[in-house]
Motif scaffolding. Sequence first.
Motif, PDB file in Angstrom:
ATOM      1  N   PRO A 177      -8.672   2.184   5.382  1.00  0.00           N
ATOM      2  CA  PRO A 177      -8.693   2.367   3.923  1.00  0.00           C
ATOM      3  C   PRO A 177      -8.524   1.079   3.128  1.00  0.00           C
ATOM      4  O   PRO A 177      -9.237   0.850   2.150  1.00  0.00           O
ATOM      5  CB  PRO A 177      -7.524   3.331   3.688  1.00  0.00           C
ATOM      6  CG  PRO A 177      -7.428   4.115   4.967  1.00  0.00           C
ATOM      7  CD  PRO A 177      -7.768   3.135   6.053  1.00  0.00           C
ATOM      8  N   GLU A 178      -7.576   0.240   3.545  1.00  0.00           N
ATOM      9  CA  GLU A 178      -7.362  -1.021   2.814  1.00  0.00           C
ATOM     10  C   GLU A 178      -8.584  -1.934   2.924  1.00  0.00           C
ATOM     11  O   GLU A 178      -8.965  -2.606   1.969  1.00  0.00           O
ATOM     12  CB  GLU A 178      -6.134  -1.743   3.356  1.00  0.00           C
ATOM     13  CG  GLU A 178      -4.800  -1.130   2.964  1.00  0.00           C
ATOM     14  CD  GLU A 178      -3.651  -1.948   3.524  1.00  0.00           C
ATOM     15  OE1 GLU A 178      -2.850  -2.456   2.719  1.00  0.00           O
ATOM     16  OE2 GLU A 178      -3.566  -2.093   4.764  1.00  0.00           O
ATOM     17  N   ALA A 179      -9.198  -1.947   4.113  1.00  0.00           N
ATOM     18  CA  ALA A 179     -10.384  -2.789   4.322  1.00  0.00           C
ATOM     19  C   ALA A 179     -11.534  -2.309   3.456  1.00  0.00           C
ATOM     20  O   ALA A 179     -12.248  -3.123   2.832  1.00  0.00           O
ATOM     21  CB  ALA A 179     -10.778  -2.765   5.798  1.00  0.00           C
ATOM     22  N   LEU A 180     -11.724  -0.995   3.402  1.00  0.00           N
ATOM     23  CA  LEU A 180     -12.804  -0.442   2.591  1.00  0.00           C
ATOM     24  C   LEU A 180     -12.601  -0.770   1.118  1.00  0.00           C
ATOM     25  O   LEU A 180     -13.533  -1.175   0.415  1.00  0.00           O
ATOM     26  CB  LEU A 180     -12.890   1.067   2.805  1.00  0.00           C
ATOM     27  CG  LEU A 180     -14.004   1.790   2.037  1.00  0.00           C
ATOM     28  CD1 LEU A 180     -15.361   1.250   2.436  1.00  0.00           C
ATOM     29  CD2 LEU A 180     -13.918   3.285   2.286  1.00  0.00           C
ATOM     30  N   GLU A 181     -11.373  -0.595   0.643  1.00  0.00           N
ATOM     31  CA  GLU A 181     -11.071  -0.868  -0.761  1.00  0.00           C
ATOM     32  C   GLU A 181     -11.368  -2.325  -1.108  1.00  0.00           C
ATOM     33  O   GLU A 181     -11.947  -2.635  -2.161  1.00  0.00           O
ATOM     34  CB  GLU A 181      -9.617  -0.530  -1.053  1.00  0.00           C
ATOM     35  CG  GLU A 181      -9.230  -0.716  -2.506  1.00  0.00           C
ATOM     36  CD  GLU A 181      -7.771  -0.340  -2.777  1.00  0.00           C
ATOM     37  OE1 GLU A 181      -7.348  -0.472  -3.942  1.00  0.00           O
ATOM     38  OE2 GLU A 181      -7.067   0.082  -1.830  1.00  0.00           O
ATOM     39  N   LEU A 182     -10.991  -3.237  -0.199  1.00  0.00           N
ATOM     40  CA  LEU A 182     -11.217  -4.655  -0.454  1.00  0.00           C
ATOM     41  C   LEU A 182     -12.703  -4.984  -0.447  1.00  0.00           C
ATOM     42  O   LEU A 182     -13.211  -5.670  -1.352  1.00  0.00           O
ATOM     43  CB  LEU A 182     -10.497  -5.496   0.602  1.00  0.00           C
ATOM     44  CG  LEU A 182     -10.679  -7.014   0.497  1.00  0.00           C
ATOM     45  CD1 LEU A 182     -10.121  -7.534  -0.818  1.00  0.00           C
ATOM     46  CD2 LEU A 182     -10.022  -7.719   1.682  1.00  0.00           C
TER      47      LEU A 182
END
Length: 534
Positions: free
Chosen positions: A358-363
């Motif tokens: 999730p954090e990677a996608l958001e970034l």
Amino acid sequence: MSAPTHDPSEYRARDTIPITRALISVSDKTGLLELVAALAAAGVEIVSTGTTAKTIADAGHPVTEVASVTGFQETLDGRVKTLHPAIHAGILADLRLANHEAQLLELGIRPFELVVVNLYPFIETIASGVTGDDAIEQIDIGGPAMVRAAAKNHANVAVVVSPDSYAQVIKAVTLGGTTLAQRQRLAGEAFAHTAAYDTAVAEFFAANVGIRAEHPRDEAHTFSVTASLKNVLRYGENSHQDASLYVTEHGAGIAQATQLGGKEMSYNNYVDADAALRTAYDFSEPAVAIIKHAQPCGIAVARGAGDPIASAHQRAHDCDPVSAYGGVIAANRPVTIEMARTVKDIFTEVVIAPDFDPEALELLQTKKNLRLLKLPPFYEREKREFKQISGGLLVQKPDVFDEFSSDAWTLVAGEEADDSTRADLDFAWRAVRAVKSNAILLADDGASVGVGMGQVNRVDSCRLAVSRAGDRAAGSVAASDAFFPFADGLQILLDAKVRAVVQPGGSIRDSDVIEAAKTAGVTMYFTGERHFYH
């Protein structure tokens, strides 16, 4: 027997045709009740069969059982129910012809303006592993007959084979009927649907019932490939070329990937992303491939402590950072925040992976032009590869490493490689498969350090690989996708101080090549197989 012909003057023009009577028989009941509600509200008589009729009746809508129309009960465990003149005459009557209209009146048969049919789930059944008589029983007979009849008679009847088309039918009802253009499009979809269905049945028989052509390698005598339009692309390889994306039934590759961010995918994006994907998935360890113009800029597996997929990406990028600019990245593990932080600062066209944390996608979604693709759950290579040539197709099994083992290699020069060198040779041999021929790949510690590709002679490929590796060539290992026809190409690698070489062997000058490796004191293995990639 030839079909009857008619004088053009006999035909009466029909464009928009109101829907007053519909025949509905569906296996997939998605969206059925919404469609039925709209038809019932418009006063359309609904004729239906079996479980479809029960579903409609249970929802409180009026429905006429097929048996009431035919005067004949379903028989042979439902194998015979709609195969009757009272049904097919109502579908096939061409009401542009006065004599067809008169015959229906004489027979007391009312025409259908809408046929909604989808077929027994044969493809889904065999995909679940069902075989034998249970699979055979899922071969639909009445359904394709109705679909083909309605599609043939699209001048008078709208045929719908997918719930995806229900919305346009509902709209047509409110606007007074279906137009000829709509019916023509629906007929085309219907014939494609039955063609795909028949292809699946034919391939099932070829694979499971022993129907084969008399061929020494047991190849099918004929085959069909059916695909459905997914997207019309902005253009093809170049801006003056039209292009589209089609998907095959039950495919599980780049064409079925879900886009999570970025601009629309282009033709070239798909080609490069597929090449990157194929390369990354040649490895069981966490691996990353960076591709540009269908050629690798870098390939690497994870090494050392820390985040594995981030490590693989950084090491792949380090192979050729200049070429990686504007490239496509594929990972065989979910993209982590650590990998995403590195990717964010590099101009990249596409990132494709089995998933994104999730954090990677958001970034990564903050890069508005970066295309992010998530693979379907069970990515797999196609069982056959096709290449179009003028007048036909070439078909082959894919070049894969499913049963790869370097234990079968033959040591032809130098000492047996130690574990570390052997691991690098294994890596290089897997990685060179992704490089266009003539292909030379230099690797060290599970990462490519120099790639020479697509040259028309192996000497130039060797020079290119060494040039791109620079100081990293010394102490690396080398893989060649095919044999060295002369010792001159190998000599370039030896002069660059590679420590070991793996190649197929098989040249009439193998002895000269082996002697050059022995003179340099370099370990060299023959694999006995090559990996041309054109």
